[in-house]
Design an enzyme around this catalytic site. Structure first.
Site, mmCIF file in Angstrom:
data_model
loop_
_atom_site.group_PDB
_atom_site.id
_atom_site.type_symbol
_atom_site.label_atom_id
_atom_site.label_comp_id
_atom_site.label_asym_id
_atom_site.label_seq_id
_atom_site.Cartn_x
_atom_site.Cartn_y
_atom_site.Cartn_z
ATOM 1 N N SER A 37 0.859 -1.179 0.000
ATOM 2 C CA SER A 37 0.000 0.000 0.000
ATOM 3 C C SER A 37 0.897 1.232 0.000
ATOM 4 O O SER A 37 2.117 1.118 0.115
ATOM 5 C CB SER A 37 -0.874 -0.001 1.247
ATOM 6 O OG SER A 37 -0.039 0.207 2.371
ATOM 7 N N LYS A 38 0.289 2.385 -0.084
ATOM 8 C CA LYS A 38 1.044 3.649 -0.086
ATOM 9 C C LYS A 38 1.997 3.736 1.097
ATOM 10 O O LYS A 38 3.130 4.152 0.974
ATOM 11 C CB LYS A 38 0.078 4.843 -0.019
ATOM 12 C CG LYS A 38 -0.607 5.126 -1.337
ATOM 13 C CD LYS A 38 -0.438 6.595 -1.707
ATOM 14 C CE LYS A 38 -0.729 6.827 -3.166
ATOM 15 N NZ LYS A 38 -2.146 6.644 -3.495
ATOM 16 N N ARG A 39 1.493 3.306 2.229
ATOM 17 C CA ARG A 39 2.284 3.324 3.457
ATOM 18 C C ARG A 39 3.603 2.547 3.292
ATOM 19 O O ARG A 39 4.617 2.859 3.896
ATOM 20 C CB ARG A 39 1.397 2.688 4.532
ATOM 21 C CG ARG A 39 1.981 2.366 5.843
ATOM 22 C CD ARG A 39 0.822 1.928 6.757
ATOM 23 N NE ARG A 39 0.165 0.712 6.271
ATOM 24 C CZ ARG A 39 0.542 -0.512 6.604
ATOM 25 N NH1 ARG A 39 1.575 -0.700 7.392
ATOM 26 N NH2 ARG A 39 -0.104 -1.571 6.144
#
Ligand code: GLU
Length: 475
Positions: free
Chosen positions: A240-242
């Protein structure tokens, strides 16, 4: 047979890191076999496709150094051809008009939900004559898929994957408004473009079964398939972006070099013994599909940083400076820098580059560590430097006067003075050098102190010391 691969992104977002890896694998495989990699922009979803995303994908590929052969193919522009194939299948009795209404389809879904089985179209128009068509319903065209037996994908990565045909329903080829579905468009395009190897994320594995059925209905050869496991985050969850599932352009802005990102990406899911570092030529020579792993690769920022540091140290100074200049409009302003370097600053950066590139893991870090070259007096010391200077200020008493006497300002002469000073007050060199570095660079680390003093020159060095040593500290 000469190899033809393709990269087929949907321009609904930027080129993300997983897409970059898919493109790299396709590119390497084509290069390895002296073949071609084609680029197809899958822009059939008119609502979600944007020109900005197309631009970003093309820019991202160029920046990564992944060139494609021939012109970009835009899938939407081929809609007439997709329709033609659907009509052909219809004429051959391999497809049929389906007049099921939205309500009927919803009822099928509802029934499936109740029985706890996956929803599938029940084939109610398979053998019905269109003369029975209800008034006012525009039909879709569905593939008359086999109802018995198996559909098999001999995947180069996943091995033999088998579907029972009874579990695959008759997929829609052409919607009621005459637009082709994704499933049809991909098959027709891959066939017409002469694609021999489809290398893509394993989220498309089920599509591969569906697409195989379309190939078979048309009597076309099915290309070889290689479905690569997706990239996961360091914690094992889907990326994910994280975790760093960012657009390729974000990596560029963060100061990574394309050569490092390529090396990092090639090892995400593919291996060649224990080798970690690959020149582009080496990866082309070594790349194959059989050494792509079956389990998801884990994204590891620290590894990317290390590789980037490695390639920065290997890069020549001018190349690095140019790479910095390319991102300066993005990263300069918040550092008080203009969007281009003045000729003088350029000169200083080049002179200092050998020392700067030894330490930095990315270009942004490098620019930060070069703060002393572009800082305006009085310097703003960062927290660590402030601490070092507070601790060591007393040990610098009298050093300005000693440095003023230096006639020939160079790294030997200043080193001699600083050493004498440390001896005279009975401390180790480091105990003088640390606060001195803090005062001159505003940072706790920098290239070699005496080189810093040489690059700054006598006047600037003395002025910076006076700023910090006389009166209140500026930070
Ligand atoms: N356009 C699809 C995507 O971006 C890829 C299709 C394919 O590779 O077959 O996920």
């Amino acid at each position: 047979m000469s190899v033809v691969t393709r990269f087929a992104p949907s321009p609904t977002g930027f080129l993300h890191i997983g897409g970059g890896r898919t493109a790299l694998f396709n590119w390497l495989f084509a290069k390895r076999h002296g073949g071609k990699m084609l680029l197809r922009i899958e822009d059939t979803d008119r609502e979600r496709s944007t020109d900005a995303a197309i631009e970003a994908i093309l820019d991202g590929l160029k920046w990564l150094g992944l060139d494609w052969d021939g012109d970009v193919v835009y899938q939407f522009s081929r809609a007439a051809r997709h329709r033609e194939v659907a009509e052909t299948l219809l004429a051959q009795g391999r497809a049929y008009y389906c007049y099921a209404t939205q309500q009927e389809l919803e009822e099928m879904r509802e029934a499936a939900r109740k029985e706890g089985r996956p929803s599938r179209y029940d084939g109610r128009w398979r053998d019905r004559d269109p003369s029975e068509a209800p008034e006012g319903v525009k039909p879709v065209i569905r593939l008359k898929a086999p109802t018995e037996g198996e559909t098999v994908v001999e995947d180069e990565v996943q091995g033999r994957v088998v579907w029972q045909n009874k579990d695959l329903d008759d997929l829609v080829l052409l919607r009621s408004d005459g637009t082709p579905t994704y499933m049809l468009a991909v098959v027709v395009d891959d066939h017409d473009m002469g694609v021999t190897h489809v290398i893509r994320g394993d989220d498309h594995l089920t599509n591969a079964a569906r697409q195989t059925q379309i190939y078979q209905a048309m009597g076309w050869d099915v290309p070889k398939m290689a479905h690569i496991p997706l990239i996961h985050g360091p914690d094992g969850a889907k990326l994910s972006k994280r975790h760093g599932a960012l657009g390729v352009e974000a990596y560029r802005s963060m100061g990574y070099l394309p050569v490092a990102l390529r090396n990092y990406l090639v090892r995400l899911g593919w291996s060649h013994g224990d080798q970690e570092i690959f020149s582009t030529e080496e990866m082309i020579q070594a790349f194959d599909l059989k050494n792509i792993g079956r389990s998801p690769a884990r994204f590891d920022f620290a590894k990317l940083e290390n590789l980037n540091g490695h390639y920065m140290r290997l890069s020549d100074d001018d190349t690095l400076l140019r790479a910095i200049e390319a991102i300066l409009p993005e990263i300069g302003a918040e550092r008080g820098l203009a969007s281009t370097f003045s000729p003088e600053l350029r000169q200083k950066l080049l002179a200092a580059m050998p020392g700067l590139k030894e330490r930095a893991k990315n270009l942004v870090e490098l620019v930060d560590s070069a703060y002393y070259l572009y800082a305006q007096r009085p310097l703003k010391l960062d927290e660590k430097a402030t601490g070092l200077l507070a601790d060591g200020r007393a040990r610098l008493a009298g050093i300005v006067e000693k440095l003023e006497t230096v006639a020939e300002w160079n790294s030997q002469s200043v080193e001699a003075v600083v050493r004498e000073h440390a001896d005279a007050i009975g401390v180790k060199l480091g105990h003088v050098a640390q606060p001195l570095r803090a005062a001159l660079t505003g940072r706790a680390t920098s290239p070699g102190l005496f080189d810093v003093m040489t690059v700054l020159g006598k006047d600037e060095t003395l002025s910076r010391l006076q700023d910090q040593l006389s009166g209140a500290p500026a930070a």
